[in-house]
Motif scaffolding. Structure first.
Motif, PDB file in Angstrom:
ATOM      1  N   GLU A 250       0.870  -1.177   0.000  1.00  0.00           N
ATOM      2  CA  GLU A 250       0.000   0.000   0.000  1.00  0.00           C
ATOM      3  C   GLU A 250       0.900   1.219   0.000  1.00  0.00           C
ATOM      4  O   GLU A 250       1.863   1.282   0.761  1.00  0.00           O
ATOM      5  N   ASP A 251       0.585   2.193  -0.814  1.00  0.00           N
ATOM      6  CA  ASP A 251       1.491   3.340  -0.848  1.00  0.00           C
ATOM      7  C   ASP A 251       0.783   4.640  -0.519  1.00  0.00           C
ATOM      8  O   ASP A 251       1.365   5.695  -0.600  1.00  0.00           O
TER       9      ASP A 251
ATOM     10  N   HIS B  79       5.333  13.513   3.004  1.00  0.00           N
ATOM     11  CA  HIS B  79       5.321  13.239   1.560  1.00  0.00           C
ATOM     12  C   HIS B  79       3.930  13.148   0.969  1.00  0.00           C
ATOM     13  O   HIS B  79       3.743  12.561  -0.102  1.00  0.00           O
TER      14      HIS B  79
ATOM     15  N   ASN C 235      12.156  18.210  -3.872  1.00  0.00           N
ATOM     16  CA  ASN C 235      12.803  16.941  -4.227  1.00  0.00           C
ATOM     17  C   ASN C 235      13.774  17.098  -5.380  1.00  0.00           C
ATOM     18  O   ASN C 235      13.772  18.104  -6.103  1.00  0.00           O
TER      19      ASN C 235
ATOM     20  N   GLU D 297      -0.700  15.856  -5.666  1.00  0.00           N
ATOM     21  CA  GLU D 297       0.632  15.227  -5.805  1.00  0.00           C
ATOM     22  C   GLU D 297       1.630  16.073  -5.030  1.00  0.00           C
ATOM     23  O   GLU D 297       1.862  17.235  -5.349  1.00  0.00           O
TER      24      GLU D 297
ATOM     25  N   SER E 165       4.907  16.106  -4.790  1.00  0.00           N
ATOM     26  CA  SER E 165       5.976  16.653  -5.633  1.00  0.00           C
ATOM     27  C   SER E 165       5.973  15.979  -7.007  1.00  0.00           C
ATOM     28  O   SER E 165       5.798  16.587  -8.037  1.00  0.00           O
ATOM     29  N   GLY E 166       6.146  14.651  -6.979  1.00  0.00           N
ATOM     30  CA  GLY E 166       6.466  13.938  -8.212  1.00  0.00           C
ATOM     31  C   GLY E 166       7.969  14.013  -8.384  1.00  0.00           C
ATOM     32  O   GLY E 166       8.606  15.019  -8.022  1.00  0.00           O
TER      33      GLY E 166
END
Ligand code: 26V
Length: 818
Positions: free
Chosen positions: A272-273, A361, A467, A658, A660-661
């Motif tokens: 799971e993320d 994050h 990032n 999102e 960052s990506g």
């Protein structure tokens, strides 16, 4: 003259070949004639490791003996990718390796391909950890990566006949791992369960069971720094391998039970993320590796001392908490200081708060970890007491800072209810020195929304570190053609350790000769990927079509659905004759995505993409115009081949979701143009490469919020745009499920009734921008000029720069003396 600064070992290819021969003989017991490519891979890897040994030892000595504070990067995931090519590069042995294996009668690529990729991470968060430890070593900063050596990494993904995702275990350790060194002599005891009793006025934890944490050390060689750091991944083993009594009773299964239970802890990476699952085993994993790592740091920095002065701990090492997964380390350090070393609460608190910093994050509320206090109490009773005391202290502090009782209630670390919860992000924010988001927009939203009460009262803690990605793996190794061209263009290869030098390419975007060379590199990369896709997956890809790629975990907020609906709408337009296929730029749509095994909508989206592919790829009406390729089991290796081959990069998440990506950065650095929303690091990429070199579409964060507030009704968008309606109707009427209207009914219903991430609201803008993309693509010189400008202006997105920001803003340390 081109200046070349890449590391190069002075050993000859002949001598390197002899080293491999020796290792084949004395370690594997085979002659070069008997050896397989896998044998040569193992021997060559051991040989490289030997070449790094002196630097590794010296780095450790300098770290322990010097005054430079080290960094401990605590992360449940390190998605390293294959090691051999990277280690060869940093050891300066690439040429010798290529020659040596040839001399031994092997093909270098076959040897490289014998390495099984370790998949000890889910996605962006794990890969970021890997990029960061690469940069720390390359900058010469003493550092440890601390994590878990899972026996099974992220599942291997397959697709069944219906196009559904099937998960297979990733038993990567079934193969020899020449990189990890198991250090039985430096194991740590990690306790669990039991109770806390009062003894001589002290709280004493009487644990019920324990596991042995055994470190497996991986070298992390820096690029051109002469430094080699350590990635220390813990393996769980039982102290009681075997219950002889049970065995003698012929209860074989019972006899091995303690062993099985202990080893379960490091058995598998949770796939799971982004949704919290609250599983006991996961909390065990988190405590297991943070406890072992903290004890390990004390062992390393106070060697041989029974009564070390741990008030200096935060001057020796600073720990970065990679998301909330290691946050249990905060009460653990408190416990170590108080219970194991006898410090009082206030001293322990001072040391602990100086030691930890926390990176968030995510923005999704469901990804913020919250543990039932009862579970913590069962597994770690002493820690629960400490957490409760931290909470009390926090509430008292808050009462001095504000009169707003509601706010104080909202900020509780331990909630005030029958089945109380512990909010790990709040614990980390209160106890850590700094909190950072991972892109400017994300850090701002953390302050404005997710952790707003905290930023109101503790604004100084909050900072941003955008990032970055390592240019060694994602440019030099992944894209040798472009790397050579850049070096030629700049007259130096120094850009690999100073990525802002890419700026020097800017004038070359106006040099038609250079632009053509750049286009040739891209084309060659496409051919190479097409060949790989043919060999590995049996796909027939046409390198003369536009390669349009979307690679990331499958999640509703990332909006793979938007992409596939757009493809379907285009297909529908051609089928109905509204659009002449000859007027469109032929495109190959490439997807790569794993879904969490229990994430129903994500899995259904995978199935849909596969079945749209089946229909479109077999329809003669769109042959040569539209094609979909969905290589299963997307991983770092596929990324390294696909990113350099991509021309159009899809970053189409709903604005504000999102964090960052990082693939967006990899794509820009490899000369793809981005079509994207104002989300995560897209915002910063666009600001740097120039609005005219980025295809922007869709709602902004403010517009999204306003639409939620006004009441969002997706069906209005369905009714308003006939292209969207046609696409959804096709999914609904069974075009992609052999006429069965049931198959995708849950997706269709969600789109029309809920559509939480506003795919439908952004559809028209997304569909409309495609013609701009086609128009530019028709002018290849212009397209490639813009692609070069993306490369030239993305140097900021090196993870070296991210690490420099962490050093300056959060860690307050730097490189070892030369
Ligand atoms: C959260 C959870 C929740 C509990 C279950 C297991 C689990 C595993 C991982 C995570 C972390 C999810 C957050 C994450 O991966 N964030 C990604 O981090 C990237 C690096 O900063 C960033 O580029 C992506 O935008 C962000 O989604």
């Amino acid at each position: 003259m081109t200046e070349l600064t890449a590391p190069k070992s002075s050993i000859s290819s002949k001598d390197f070949a002899n080293e491999i021969r020796e290792l084949l003989k004395y370690e594997q017991g085979v002659t070069p004639e008997q050896a397989s490519a896998a044998d040569v891979y193992v021997a060559a890897s051991s040989a490289v490791r030997r070449h790094l040994m002196d630097s590794w030892m010296k780095t450790q000595q300098d770290m322990v003996n010097g005054n430079t504070k080290a960094v401990g990067y605590l992360s449940a995931e390190f998605l390293m990718g294959r090691q051999l090519r990277n280690s060869l590069l940093n050891a300066g042995l690439t040429e010798q390796f290529n020659e040596a294996v040839k001399e031994l009668g092997f093909d270098a690529q076959k040897v490289i391909d014998a390495e099984y990729e370790p998949g000890l991470g889910n996605g962006g968060l794990g890969r970021l950890a890997a990029c960061f430890i690469d940069s720390l070593a390359s900058l010469g900063v003493p550092a440890f990566g601390y994590g878990i050596q899972y026996k099974y990494g992220i599942f291997r993904q397959e697709f069944d006949e219906e196009g559904k995702q099937v998960e297979r275990p990733d038993y990567w350790l079934a193969n020899e791992d020449p990189w990890g060194h198991i250090d039985y002599g430096r194991s740590q005891r990690v306790n669990f369960g039991g109770e806390v009793v009062e003894e001589d006025g002290k709280r004493v934890w009487k644990p019920a069971w324990a596991v042995r944490a055994i470190p497996v050390d991986y070298m992390v060689p820096g690029y051109a720094s002469g430094r080699v750091n350590t990635l220390r991944l813990w393996q769980a083993k039982s102290y009681d391998e075997f219950d002889l009594l049970e065995f003698n009773k012929s209860e074989y299964m019972k006899a091995v039970e303690p062993q099985v239970q202990a080893e379960n802890i490091s058995k598998i990476l949770y796939p799971e993320d982004s949704t919290q699952v609250g599983k006991e085993l996961r909390l065990e994993q988190q405590y297991f590796f943070t406890s072992a790592s903290l004890h390990d740091a004390i062992r390393v920095f106070y060697p041989g001392q029974d009564k070390p002065d741990l008030t200096t701990f935060a001057d020796k090492i600073t720990f970065q908490l990679n998301d909330t997964h290691p946050v249990i380390g905060i009460p653990e350090l408190m416990r170590i200081l108080i219970d194991e070393y006898g410090y009082d609460w206030d001293t322990a608190w001072t040391v602990t708060t100086k030691t930890f910093n926390y990176t968030c994050h995510t923005l999704l509320p469901e990804a913020l970890e919250v543990w039932p206090a009862s579970l913590i109490g069962k597994l770690l009773p002493r820690h629960l007491e400490i957490i409760e005391k931290i909470n009390d202290q926090f509430l008292a502090e808050l009462a001095d800072l504000t009169d707003d009782q509601d706010k104080i209630e909202r900020m509780r670390i331990v909630t005030d209810e029958d089945d109380a919860k512990v909010r790990m992000a709040y614990l980390a924010t209160y106890a850590g020195s700094h909190v950072n988001g991972v892109a400017e927009l994300h850090s701002q939203l953390l302050k404005d929304v997710t952790l707003r009460d905290f930023s109101d009262l503790f604004d100084a803690k909050f900072t941003n570190v955008t990032n970055g990605v390592t240019p060694r793996r994602f440019m030099k190794l992944a894209n040798p053609g472009l790397s050579e061209l850049i070096t030629e263009g700049l007259g130096t290869d120094k850009w690999l350790s100073d990525l802002e030098l890419l700026k020097g390419l800017e004038p070359l975007a106006q040099d038609d000769e250079f632009v053509k060379k750049f286009a040739k590199v891209k084309y060659d990369n496409k051919v190479k990927f097409a060949q790989f896709a043919k060999d590995e997956y049996g796909f027939d890809l046409d390198a003369s079509t536009m390669f349009d790629t979307m690679i990331k975990r499958l999640h509703e907020y990332k909006r793979q659905a938007l992409k596939i609906l757009e493809v379907i709408a285009t297909y529908a337009d051609i089928k109905s004759g509204k659009v002449n296929a000859d007027d469109l730029t032929p495109r190959t749509f490439i997807f790569g995505a794993k879904s969490a095994p229990g994430y129903y909508m994500a899995k259904l989206t995978i199935q849909l993409i596969n079945n749209v592919a089946k229909v479109i790829n077999n329809d003669p009406d769109v042959k040569g115009k539209l094609k979909i390729a969905f290589p299963y089991n997307y991983n770092i290796r596929v990324a390294q081949l696909l990113i350099p081959a991509t021309e159009l990069d899809e970053q189409i998440s709903q604005a504000g979701k999102e964090a960052s990506g990082t693939s967006n950065m990899k794509f820009a650095l490899n000369g793809a143009l981005t079509v994207g929303t104002l989300d995560g690091a897209n915002v910063e990429i666009r600001a740097r490469v120039g609005a005219e070199n980025f295809f922007l579409f869709g709602m902004t964060v403010d517009e999204v919020e306003a639409l939620y507030a006004a009441g969002y009704d997706p069906s209005k968008y369905y009714e308003a745009d006939p292209r969207l309606k046609a696409a959804i109707d096709m999914v609904a009427n069974g075009t992609f499920s052999d006429g069965d209207a049931e198959t995708y009914e849950p997706l269709v219903t969600d789109w029309l009734k809920k559509d939480w991430f506003m795919t439908l609201a952004d559809f028209t803008a997304y569909h409309d921008i495609q013609s701009q993309i086609d128009t530019l693509y028709a002018d290849q010189l212009e397209w490639n000029r813009k692609a070069i400008l993306n490369v030239a202006n993305s140097g900021y997105f090196s993870s070296d720069r991210s690490i420099e920001d962490y050093l300056e803003r959060i860690w307050m340390t730097g490189p070892l003396d030369k």
